[in-house]
Write a protein that holds these residues in place. Structure first.
Motif, mmCIF file in Angstrom:
data_model
loop_
_atom_site.group_PDB
_atom_site.id
_atom_site.type_symbol
_atom_site.label_atom_id
_atom_site.label_comp_id
_atom_site.label_asym_id
_atom_site.label_seq_id
_atom_site.Cartn_x
_atom_site.Cartn_y
_atom_site.Cartn_z
ATOM 1 N N MET A 164 -22.179 25.761 31.607
ATOM 2 C CA MET A 164 -21.480 24.545 31.922
ATOM 3 C C MET A 164 -22.499 24.022 33.337
ATOM 4 N N ASN A 165 -22.925 23.128 33.463
ATOM 5 C CA ASN A 165 -23.692 22.167 34.391
ATOM 6 C C ASN A 165 -22.250 22.094 35.415
ATOM 7 N N GLU A 166 -23.105 21.205 36.500
ATOM 8 C CA GLU A 166 -21.974 20.918 37.829
ATOM 9 C C GLU A 166 -20.903 20.003 36.934
ATOM 10 N N SER A 167 -21.196 18.911 36.191
ATOM 11 C CA SER A 167 -20.300 18.033 35.832
ATOM 12 C C SER A 167 -19.233 18.741 34.862
ATOM 13 N N SER A 168 -19.749 19.408 33.999
ATOM 14 C CA SER A 168 -19.075 19.879 32.879
ATOM 15 C C SER A 168 -17.778 20.931 33.383
ATOM 16 N N ALA A 169 -18.564 21.512 34.447
ATOM 17 C CA ALA A 169 -17.554 22.780 35.243
ATOM 18 C C ALA A 169 -16.661 21.954 36.128
ATOM 19 N N ASP B 142 -20.936 10.749 27.924
ATOM 20 C CA ASP B 142 -20.789 11.912 28.348
ATOM 21 C C ASP B 142 -19.765 13.010 28.331
ATOM 22 N N ALA B 143 -18.388 12.270 28.338
ATOM 23 C CA ALA B 143 -17.314 12.864 27.936
ATOM 24 C C ALA B 143 -17.268 13.322 26.690
ATOM 25 N N ARG B 144 -17.452 12.598 25.646
ATOM 26 C CA ARG B 144 -17.729 12.957 24.196
ATOM 27 C C ARG B 144 -18.433 14.034 23.955
ATOM 28 N N THR B 145 -19.655 13.958 24.522
ATOM 29 C CA THR B 145 -20.752 15.035 24.271
ATOM 30 C C THR B 145 -19.938 16.383 24.841
ATOM 31 N N VAL B 146 -19.357 16.697 25.913
ATOM 32 C CA VAL B 146 -18.970 17.775 26.618
ATOM 33 C C VAL B 146 -18.026 18.265 25.908
ATOM 34 N N SER B 147 -16.950 17.303 25.323
ATOM 35 C CA SER B 147 -15.700 17.828 24.741
ATOM 36 C C SER B 147 -16.051 18.413 23.254
ATOM 37 N N GLY B 148 -16.995 17.777 22.610
ATOM 38 C CA GLY B 148 -17.760 18.112 21.377
ATOM 39 C C GLY B 148 -18.118 19.693 21.559
#
Length: 73
Positions: free
Chosen positions: A12-17, A57-63
């Motif tokens: 996880m990068n900073e944003s996804s963390a 970006d939220a759709r990408t990380v949740s996927g």
């Protein structure tokens, strides 16, 4: 020695963390994730384009989380 299965480990990068920390143990939508990004990164949510980028970006990380099996639909 036991074999360890590392196939579901994700980086996880900073944003996804940040997102993971904020939603852990809660029900959430991709819109909730986008709002967390907007709030944390002080994106002007009155401007459609930055919110749309946060939503994308939220759709990408949740996927990615779904594919890794760490969240369910």
């Amino acid at each position: 020695k036991e074999n360890m299965d590392f196939s579901n480990i994700i980086s996880m990068n900073e944003s996804s963390a940040l997102l993971w920390k904020e939603i852990q143990g809660k029900e959430f939508t991709v819109e909730d994730l986008a709002q967390i990004l907007v709030d944390n990164y002080q994106i002007d949510d009155n401007t459609p384009l930055p919110f749309e980028q946060a939503l994308q970006d939220a759709r990408t990380v949740s996927g990615q989380w779904r594919e890794a099996g760490i969240i369910l639909d």
